[in-house]
Design an enzyme around this catalytic site. Structure first.
Site, short mmCIF file in Angstrom:
data_model
loop_
_atom_site.label_atom_id
_atom_site.label_comp_id
_atom_site.label_asym_id
_atom_site.label_seq_id
_atom_site.Cartn_x
_atom_site.Cartn_y
_atom_site.Cartn_z
N HIS A 103 0.81 -1.22 0.00
CA HIS A 103 0.00 0.00 0.00
C HIS A 103 0.84 1.27 0.00
O HIS A 103 0.39 2.32 -0.47
CB HIS A 103 -0.92 0.04 1.22
CG HIS A 103 -2.04 -0.96 1.18
ND1 HIS A 103 -2.92 -1.06 0.13
CD2 HIS A 103 -2.40 -1.92 2.07
CE1 HIS A 103 -3.79 -2.03 0.37
NE2 HIS A 103 -3.50 -2.57 1.53
N ASP A 145 -4.82 -10.33 -2.85
CA ASP A 145 -5.10 -9.89 -1.49
C ASP A 145 -6.54 -9.41 -1.48
O ASP A 145 -7.10 -9.08 -2.52
CB ASP A 145 -4.14 -8.75 -1.12
CG ASP A 145 -4.16 -8.39 0.36
OD1 ASP A 145 -5.14 -7.76 0.80
OD2 ASP A 145 -3.22 -8.75 1.09
N HIS A 156 -7.31 -6.65 -0.38
CA HIS A 156 -7.17 -5.23 -0.69
C HIS A 156 -6.26 -5.04 -1.90
O HIS A 156 -5.29 -5.76 -2.07
CB HIS A 156 -6.56 -4.47 0.50
CG HIS A 156 -7.32 -4.66 1.76
ND1 HIS A 156 -6.72 -5.08 2.93
CD2 HIS A 156 -8.63 -4.49 2.04
CE1 HIS A 156 -7.63 -5.15 3.89
NE2 HIS A 156 -8.80 -4.81 3.37
#
Length: 206
Positions: free
Chosen positions: A132, A169, A171
């Protein structure tokens, strides 16, 4: 450290990754590491993997994808005791910076080992995670973008002409996508749940 090395798979980890304390109740915690290692031990699979300790990532390797300001800011925000919040989700404690350096270094080592040709794959059991974080921003539990750091190392240190990244994932790996989107030598493919963090639409690579 080495196991029996029957499988051509590297297992890379480091005790420093346990020192990244995210506080009571945080979903990204040291039990993630111990659960994986305990399972590998109980099934005796760990005995057949080639085991390595993760090195520290270098400043030069970090600067391939992160700004110098970001690296300085992360270092300055590590508290001498207790916890500090880089954002509502991303917590750091006194051992977090060392853990993050080991986590990113593990991916760099994995690339080196695979490029040497003796091993065919690698598993990095490390934390904090890293898909991220953006060039100048920590987010989503991630201080550095370990995936992009490894990709940049493969391209720049080993001279690969093109690589593909498959990110699966719940996310989206938004940081990896943003960091590598304009690089014609990389193809990033993400499989993730809909309407989850980071709640943004990214331009598709397809």
């Amino acid at each position: 450290m080495h196991g029996k090395s029957i499988l051509r798979t590297a297992y890379i980890s480091h005790a420093d990754c346990y020192s990244h304390d995210t506080g009571p109740g945080h979903p990204e915690n040291a039990r993630r590491l111990s659960a994986i290692e305990d399972r590998l031990v109980s099934t005796q699979l760990l005995d057949f993997l080639r085991q390595f300790e993760a090195p520290e990532v270098t400043q030069a390797q970090l600067l391939r994808v992160h700004s110098a300001d970001h690296l300085a800011r992360i270092q300055a925000q590590i508290p001498p005791q207790g916890y500090a919040y880089l954002d509502p989700d991303t917590v750091v404690s006194p051992g977090s910076l060392q853990a993050a350096r080991r986590a990113a270094g593990a991916v760099v080592l994995a690339v080196d080992l695979l490029m040497q040709g003796e091993l065919v794959n690698a598993f990095c059991n490390v934390r904090p995670p890293g898909h991220h974080a953006e060039s100048a921003r920590a987010m989503g539990f991630c201080l550095y973008n370990n995936i992009a750091i490894g990709a940049a190392h493969a391209l720049q240190a080993h001279g690969l002409e093109r690589i593909a990244i498959l990110d699966f994932d719940v996310h989206q790996g938004n940081g990896t996508a943003a960091l590598l989107r304009d690089d014609p030598t990389t193809f990033t493919f993400s499989i993730h749940g809909k309407n989850n963090f980071p709640y943004r639409k990214e331009k598709s690579d397809l």
